[in-house]
Design a protein around this motif. Structure first.
Motif, short mmCIF file in Angstrom:
data_model
loop_
_atom_site.label_atom_id
_atom_site.label_comp_id
_atom_site.label_asym_id
_atom_site.label_seq_id
_atom_site.Cartn_x
_atom_site.Cartn_y
_atom_site.Cartn_z
N ARG A 252 -1.24 -3.35 -7.18
CA ARG A 252 -1.84 -2.35 -8.06
C ARG A 252 -3.28 -2.05 -7.63
O ARG A 252 -3.74 -0.90 -7.73
CB ARG A 252 -1.80 -2.83 -9.51
N VAL A 253 -3.99 -3.07 -7.14
CA VAL A 253 -5.34 -2.83 -6.63
C VAL A 253 -5.29 -1.86 -5.46
O VAL A 253 -6.05 -0.88 -5.41
CB VAL A 253 -5.99 -4.17 -6.20
N TYR A 254 -4.41 -2.11 -4.50
CA TYR A 254 -4.30 -1.23 -3.34
C TYR A 254 -3.90 0.18 -3.78
O TYR A 254 -4.44 1.17 -3.26
CB TYR A 254 -3.27 -1.78 -2.36
N GLU A 255 -2.97 0.28 -4.70
CA GLU A 255 -2.53 1.60 -5.15
C GLU A 255 -3.65 2.37 -5.83
O GLU A 255 -3.82 3.58 -5.61
CB GLU A 255 -1.33 1.46 -6.10
N ILE A 256 -4.44 1.68 -6.64
CA ILE A 256 -5.52 2.34 -7.37
C ILE A 256 -6.66 2.73 -6.43
O ILE A 256 -7.20 3.83 -6.50
CB ILE A 256 -6.02 1.44 -8.51
N VAL A 257 -7.03 1.83 -5.52
CA VAL A 257 -8.13 2.12 -4.60
C VAL A 257 -7.72 3.19 -3.60
O VAL A 257 -8.50 4.11 -3.31
CB VAL A 257 -8.60 0.84 -3.88
N TRP A 258 -6.51 3.09 -3.06
CA TRP A 258 -6.04 4.09 -2.09
C TRP A 258 -5.56 5.37 -2.74
O TRP A 258 -5.46 6.40 -2.09
CB TRP A 258 -4.92 3.49 -1.24
N GLY A 259 -5.22 5.31 -4.02
CA GLY A 259 -4.79 6.51 -4.73
C GLY A 259 -3.39 6.97 -4.40
O GLY A 259 -3.10 8.16 -4.46
N ARG A 260 -2.48 6.03 -4.10
CA ARG A 260 -1.10 6.41 -3.83
C ARG A 260 -0.19 5.21 -4.08
O ARG A 260 -0.61 4.05 -3.96
CB ARG A 260 -0.91 6.92 -2.41
N PRO A 261 1.08 5.46 -4.42
CA PRO A 261 2.01 4.35 -4.67
C PRO A 261 2.44 3.69 -3.38
O PRO A 261 2.46 4.31 -2.31
CB PRO A 261 3.19 5.04 -5.37
N LEU A 262 2.78 2.41 -3.48
CA LEU A 262 3.24 1.62 -2.33
C LEU A 262 4.58 1.00 -2.65
O LEU A 262 4.86 0.65 -3.80
CB LEU A 262 2.23 0.52 -2.00
N ASP A 263 5.40 0.87 -1.63
CA ASP A 263 6.72 0.25 -1.82
C ASP A 263 6.54 -1.24 -2.11
O ASP A 263 5.94 -1.96 -1.30
CB ASP A 263 7.57 0.44 -0.57
N PRO A 264 7.04 -1.75 -3.24
CA PRO A 264 6.80 -3.15 -3.61
C PRO A 264 7.32 -4.15 -2.58
O PRO A 264 6.63 -5.13 -2.27
CB PRO A 264 7.54 -3.30 -4.95
N ARG A 265 8.51 -3.92 -2.04
CA ARG A 265 9.08 -4.89 -1.10
C ARG A 265 8.30 -4.93 0.21
O ARG A 265 7.99 -6.00 0.73
CB ARG A 265 10.55 -4.56 -0.83
N ASN A 266 8.00 -3.76 0.75
CA ASN A 266 7.22 -3.72 1.99
C ASN A 266 5.84 -4.34 1.80
O ASN A 266 5.33 -5.06 2.67
CB ASN A 266 7.09 -2.29 2.49
N PHE A 267 5.22 -4.05 0.66
CA PHE A 267 3.90 -4.60 0.40
C PHE A 267 3.96 -6.12 0.31
O PHE A 267 3.14 -6.83 0.90
CB PHE A 267 3.32 -4.02 -0.88
N HIS A 268 4.94 -6.64 -0.41
CA HIS A 268 5.09 -8.08 -0.56
C HIS A 268 5.27 -8.74 0.80
O HIS A 268 4.65 -9.78 1.11
CB HIS A 268 6.29 -8.39 -1.46
N ARG A 269 6.08 -8.14 1.66
CA ARG A 269 6.33 -8.71 2.99
C ARG A 269 5.05 -8.72 3.81
O ARG A 269 4.74 -9.72 4.48
CB ARG A 269 7.41 -7.89 3.69
N LYS A 270 4.30 -7.63 3.76
CA LYS A 270 3.10 -7.54 4.59
C LYS A 270 2.02 -8.52 4.17
O LYS A 270 1.42 -9.20 5.01
CB LYS A 270 2.55 -6.11 4.55
N VAL A 271 1.75 -8.60 2.86
CA VAL A 271 0.63 -9.45 2.43
C VAL A 271 0.97 -10.93 2.53
O VAL A 271 0.08 -11.75 2.79
CB VAL A 271 0.17 -9.10 1.00
N THR A 272 2.23 -11.29 2.32
CA THR A 272 2.59 -12.70 2.43
C THR A 272 2.71 -13.16 3.87
O THR A 272 2.61 -14.36 4.15
CB THR A 272 3.90 -12.98 1.69
N LYS A 273 2.90 -12.22 4.80
CA LYS A 273 2.97 -12.59 6.22
C LYS A 273 1.62 -12.49 6.91
O LYS A 273 1.48 -12.98 8.04
CB LYS A 273 3.99 -11.70 6.94
N ALA A 274 0.65 -11.87 6.29
CA ALA A 274 -0.69 -11.79 6.88
C ALA A 274 -1.31 -13.19 6.86
O ALA A 274 -1.49 -13.79 5.79
CB ALA A 274 -1.56 -10.80 6.11
N GLU A 275 -1.64 -13.70 8.02
CA GLU A 275 -2.08 -15.08 8.16
C GLU A 275 -3.35 -15.36 7.37
O GLU A 275 -4.38 -14.70 7.55
CB GLU A 275 -2.32 -15.40 9.64
N GLY A 276 -3.27 -16.34 6.46
CA GLY A 276 -4.44 -16.78 5.71
C GLY A 276 -4.91 -15.85 4.62
O GLY A 276 -5.97 -16.06 4.03
#
Length: 240
Positions: free
Chosen positions: A178-202
């Protein structure tokens, strides 16, 4: 001692040095952003004296002779913005020095960007959190400074872990999305977002806690990890 012939000796040029050299005041202005009530908000105050009476303005102040810029920004955050000791990430944004930015006198402003989780109301009665979409007219060049700060924040979310600076100490992936969506001003796919942030190292560190505040199945709670840069980055240009 070596003597130079008269024609090769340097000539002294007389110049008039004024007794008083004009100086330019330097101020610090803060763009403090947070996500509040499902909107990107900035901390501002409504001016009650000229110039720009009645216009929204950023919090700011002139630097003192015995302090450096980071110390001045911290002081303005505590004393003028009314957020002493608040968990605000502060970084220098840009310097603004064109001659006509203040109708009273020539003033150079060093702007700082502050990112923070949903903070309580300022201790200063004149300060207020306002949605940036509402701040269409501001005093001086403060709207330009604010927009530069917003663009810096949007870019920071792409390649750094500062998106978590808008979140409380423990948060869900949905909170972060929700932070990314509000700051960027557009909706994001929940599954893709979850995969990206949990795989980003550290980027995110799981805790042993869960929450059901959003309803449905318990959601895992995370905290911000040690990474400062995201690998891979979260690029706005990529389609979800």
């Amino acid at each position: 001692m070596i003597e130079f012939p008269p024609e090769s000796r340097p000539k002294l040029i007389a110049c008039n040095v004024p007794d008083m050299v004009p100086t330019v005041p330097v101020s610090v202005d803060l763009v403090v952003l947070t996500v509040r009530s499902q909107a990107l908000c900035a901390l501002v105050w409504r001016r009650d004296h000229p110039p720009y009476t009645g216009c929204w303005a950023l919090s700011g102040g002139f630097i003192k002779l015995d302090e450096d810029l980071p110390a001045a920004a911290e002081r303005v955050l505590a004393e003028r913005a009314g957020l002493p000791g608040a968990p605000v990430h502060l970084e220098q944004l840009q310097t603004y020095g064109y001659p006509d930015r203040d109708p009273r006198e020539r003033v150079v402003s060093v702007a700082y960007l502050g990112l923070a989780p949903d903070l309580p109301a300022s201790t200063e009665a004149h300060m207020s959190w306002r949605a940036v979409a509402e701040l269409t007219e501001m005093a001086f060049d403060h709207r330009r400074i604010m927009l530069d700060g917003i663009e810096r924040a949007r870019a920071k979310l792409e390649y750094t872990s500062l998106g978590a600076a808008f979140c409380p100490p423990e948060f869900t992936v949905a909170d972060l999305r929700r932070v990314y969506e509000i700051v960027w001003g557009r909706p994001l796919d929940p599954r893709n977002f979850h995969r990206k942030v949990t795989k980003a190292e550290g980027f995110l560190l799981p805790t042993s806690h869960t929450t059901t505040r959003d309803g449905g199945r318990p959601a895992k709670l995370y905290r911000r990890g040690p990474a400062e840069l995201l690998h891979p980055p979260m690029l706005r240009s990529l389609k979800e």
